[in-house]
Design a protein around this motif. Structure first.
Motif, PDB file in Angstrom:
ATOM      1  N   LEU A   1      41.040  41.947  36.515  1.00 15.68           N
ATOM      2  CA  LEU A   1      41.828  41.954  37.745  1.00 15.68           C
ATOM      3  C   LEU A   1      43.266  42.405  37.479  1.00 15.68           C
ATOM      4  O   LEU A   1      43.842  43.171  38.262  1.00 15.68           O
ATOM      5  CB  LEU A   1      41.825  40.562  38.373  1.00 15.68           C
ATOM      6  CG  LEU A   1      40.464  40.054  38.874  1.00 15.68           C
ATOM      7  CD1 LEU A   1      40.580  38.630  39.383  1.00 15.68           C
ATOM      8  CD2 LEU A   1      39.911  40.977  39.955  1.00 15.68           C
ATOM      9  N   THR A   2      43.832  41.937  36.371  1.00 19.81           N
ATOM     10  CA  THR A   2      45.209  42.315  36.039  1.00 19.81           C
ATOM     11  C   THR A   2      45.303  43.802  35.730  1.00 19.81           C
ATOM     12  O   THR A   2      46.211  44.500  36.211  1.00 19.81           O
ATOM     13  CB  THR A   2      45.715  41.503  34.837  1.00 19.81           C
ATOM     14  OG1 THR A   2      45.599  40.106  35.118  1.00 19.81           O
ATOM     15  CG2 THR A   2      47.171  41.819  34.542  1.00 19.81           C
ATOM     16  N   ALA A   3      44.371  44.304  34.921  1.00 23.08           N
ATOM     17  CA  ALA A   3      44.392  45.721  34.557  1.00 23.08           C
ATOM     18  C   ALA A   3      44.207  46.609  35.782  1.00 23.08           C
ATOM     19  O   ALA A   3      44.888  47.629  35.935  1.00 23.08           O
ATOM     20  CB  ALA A   3      43.309  46.006  33.524  1.00 23.08           C
ATOM     21  N   LEU A   4      43.291  46.242  36.675  1.00 19.88           N
ATOM     22  CA  LEU A   4      43.064  47.038  37.883  1.00 19.88           C
ATOM     23  C   LEU A   4      44.304  47.080  38.772  1.00 19.88           C
ATOM     24  O   LEU A   4      44.560  48.080  39.443  1.00 19.88           O
ATOM     25  CB  LEU A   4      41.874  46.479  38.664  1.00 19.88           C
ATOM     26  CG  LEU A   4      40.484  46.724  38.059  1.00 19.88           C
ATOM     27  CD1 LEU A   4      39.415  46.025  38.878  1.00 19.88           C
ATOM     28  CD2 LEU A   4      40.189  48.222  37.964  1.00 19.88           C
ATOM     29  N   SER A   5      45.077  45.984  38.759  1.00 19.36           N
ATOM     30  CA  SER A   5      46.287  45.953  39.590  1.00 19.36           C
ATOM     31  C   SER A   5      47.436  46.739  38.968  1.00 19.36           C
ATOM     32  O   SER A   5      48.386  47.110  39.666  1.00 19.36           O
ATOM     33  CB  SER A   5      46.727  44.498  39.808  1.00 19.36           C
ATOM     34  OG  SER A   5      47.242  43.932  38.608  1.00 19.36           O
TER      35      SER A   5
END
Length: 282
Positions: free
Chosen positions: A269-273
């Motif tokens: 989730l962090t990487a996608l954001s």
């Protein structure tokens, strides 16, 4: 380590031979959860940088060796009355490689007051705190574990600084996000050691951590989508409270799977954001 003799006649020569050679066998930290924490934090820093370079690889090796150097050091402090050549050799080797790589990366930055200097200083302070805590048999104190977790999560700004050559406030906020996410385990694992452990410290921690992440998002340090990744740890905390009896009695491998699974979901989730729709081509 207890050795089993190969025969009942003369086990002593075999034991002496083993003890004489054992110093060259590498030491590896048994703290498997920290490997996950280190890698996830590092990769979030890479996602923020949106690029991977040769220096990024060296930074990962530096962080890994720095982490590995801590294990033989603290074990030797616990067994300080009996010097262990293996611990001294490998602690010195890991520490020497980490220090050499840190110096090289600092030199490559070409800045006298490079952010790498402050990242290294933070890691060194955490190591001193950990060593003192181990010496006084307080290595499991909340303060020491918080210092250790926050130090390991410095791998996020390390990856960003080495890759981009700069440090921006949003990456410091990312470091705090990683640190707050992983530090949750310090409080939840207490339930496995004592089923009657008070809920108050965990509730206070998760409440304060959520408020801090929300504040970082409100002031622009984190995007709302990046801050939302912290919800993963709140869901995990809710599951633990809901299934507290299972959590306290189940085998450690299931706890490890829960921690690893939520950490990987947090990373995703962090990487996608942080990553753009298309990475730049170099």
């Amino acid at each position: 380590m207890t050795l089993s003799p190969l025969s009942s006649s003369s086990p002593e020569p075999t034991a002496r031979k083993f003890n004489a050679q054992v110093w060259y066998r590498p030491t590896f930290s048994p703290e498997h959860g920290v490997y996950v924490m280190l890698l996830v934090s590092f990769l979030t820093g890479v996602a923020a940088a949106q690029h991977w370079s040769w220096h990024t690889t060296l930074a990962l090796l530096c962080a890994f060796c720095g982490f590995q150097a801590e294990h033989p050091l603290v074990v030797q402090i616990r067994q300080r009355r009996t010097p262990k050549p293996r611990l001294l050799v490998w602690g010195g080797l890991y520490g020497g490689v980490a220090f050499a790589l840190a110096l090289y990366l600092y030199w490559q930055q070409g800045q006298r007051w490079s952010p790498l200097l402050w990242i290294g200083l933070g890691a060194a302070i955490a190591l001193v705190i950990d060593s003192i805590s181990v010496f006084h048999r307080e290595q499991k104190s909340i303060l020491n574990e918080l210092a250790t977790f926050f130090a390991v999560c410095l791998s996020a700004p390390l990856a960003y600084v080495v890759t981009t050559g700069t440090l921006v406030p949003s990456v410091l906020a990312l470091w705090l996000l990683n640190s707050l996410f992983f530090s949750s385990t310090i409080f939840t694992v207490k339930f496995r050691k004592d089923r009657q452990h008070s809920l108050t410290p965990s509730l206070v921690y998760h409440g304060l951590a959520t408020a801090l992440v929300a504040t970082l998002s409100w002031i622009g340090g984190l995007s709302p989508w990046t801050a939302l990744a912290f919800a993963v740890v709140l869901i995990k905390f809710g599951i633990i409270l809901w299934q507290k009896d299972w959590y306290c009695t189940t085998q450690i491998r299931w706890v490890a799977l829960l921690e690893t699974g939520t950490a990987l979901l947090f990373l995703l989730l962090t990487a996608l954001s942080l990553l753009p729709a298309h990475l730049p081509v170099h």
